[in-house]
Write a protein that holds these residues in place. Sequence first.
Motif, PDB file in Angstrom:
ATOM      1  N   LYS A  72      97.067   7.018 -37.169  1.00  0.00           N
ATOM      2  CA  LYS A  72      97.822   5.947 -36.519  1.00  0.00           C
ATOM      3  C   LYS A  72      99.311   6.241 -36.658  1.00  0.00           C
ATOM      4  N   GLY A  73     100.017   6.188 -35.558  1.00  0.00           N
ATOM      5  CA  GLY A  73     101.462   6.358 -35.582  1.00  0.00           C
ATOM      6  C   GLY A  73     101.919   7.799 -35.707  1.00  0.00           C
ATOM      7  N   ARG A  74     101.067   8.765 -35.446  1.00  0.00           N
ATOM      8  CA  ARG A  74     101.430  10.184 -35.535  1.00  0.00           C
ATOM      9  C   ARG A  74     100.937  10.913 -34.293  1.00  0.00           C
ATOM     10  N   LYS A  75     101.606  12.022 -33.987  1.00  0.00           N
ATOM     11  CA  LYS A  75     101.121  12.882 -32.913  1.00  0.00           C
ATOM     12  C   LYS A  75      99.903  13.635 -33.416  1.00  0.00           C
ATOM     13  N   TYR A  76      98.915  13.797 -32.557  1.00  0.00           N
ATOM     14  CA  TYR A  76      97.729  14.550 -32.937  1.00  0.00           C
ATOM     15  C   TYR A  76      97.207  15.310 -31.736  1.00  0.00           C
ATOM     16  N   GLU A  77      96.340  16.260 -32.011  1.00  0.00           N
ATOM     17  CA  GLU A  77      95.717  17.055 -30.969  1.00  0.00           C
ATOM     18  C   GLU A  77      94.217  16.932 -31.094  1.00  0.00           C
ATOM     19  N   ARG A  78      93.549  16.671 -29.975  1.00  0.00           N
ATOM     20  CA  ARG A  78      92.080  16.603 -29.961  1.00  0.00           C
ATOM     21  C   ARG A  78      91.532  18.019 -29.931  1.00  0.00           C
ATOM     22  N   VAL A  79      90.550  18.297 -30.790  1.00  0.00           N
ATOM     23  CA  VAL A  79      89.935  19.617 -30.864  1.00  0.00           C
ATOM     24  C   VAL A  79      88.433  19.434 -30.756  1.00  0.00           C
ATOM     25  N   GLU A  80      87.811  20.162 -29.839  1.00  0.00           N
ATOM     26  CA  GLU A  80      86.357  20.085 -29.696  1.00  0.00           C
ATOM     27  C   GLU A  80      85.696  20.780 -30.879  1.00  0.00           C
ATOM     28  N   ARG A  81      84.632  20.197 -31.419  1.00  0.00           N
ATOM     29  CA  ARG A  81      83.909  20.819 -32.535  1.00  0.00           C
ATOM     30  C   ARG A  81      83.155  22.062 -32.084  1.00  0.00           C
ATOM     31  N   ASP A  82      82.580  22.012 -30.904  1.00  0.00           N
ATOM     32  CA  ASP A  82      81.829  23.151 -30.404  1.00  0.00           C
ATOM     33  C   ASP A  82      82.798  24.198 -29.881  1.00  0.00           C
TER      34      ASP A  82
END
Length: 94
Positions: A72-82
Motif C-alpha cells: 500500500k502506498g508504494r510503486k510495485y510491479e506485477r510478476v507472473e508466477r509461471d
Amino acid sequence: MELRPAWILLGLAGVAALAWYAARDPSADSGPAAERRDAAIRANAEAASDAGVLYRWRDAHGVLQITDTPPKGRKYERVERDAPPAIEVHGERE
C-alpha cells in the motif's frame, strides 16, 4: 404377450426423458440455486486470475521485496508466477 408393447413404450419414454434432461440448457435455470452457482463461478474465476501473480517492490531501505499481496502506498510491479514459454530479453535495467 400383451405386456411386451407396454414395456417397450415405457422404455422409450424413459429414453426420451433422459435425452431431454441431457439436452437442456443449464444456463436457463433460475432461482437461488442458479444465483449461488453463478456467484461461485465468478469467485473461482477471480481467484484463478490472481493465483499466478506476485508483486515486486522495494521497501524504505531499498531492499527488494516479492510478495503475493501488493504493497500500500508504494510503486510495485506485477510478476507472473509461471515462466513464459520462451526467454525474453529486455535491454533496460533498474
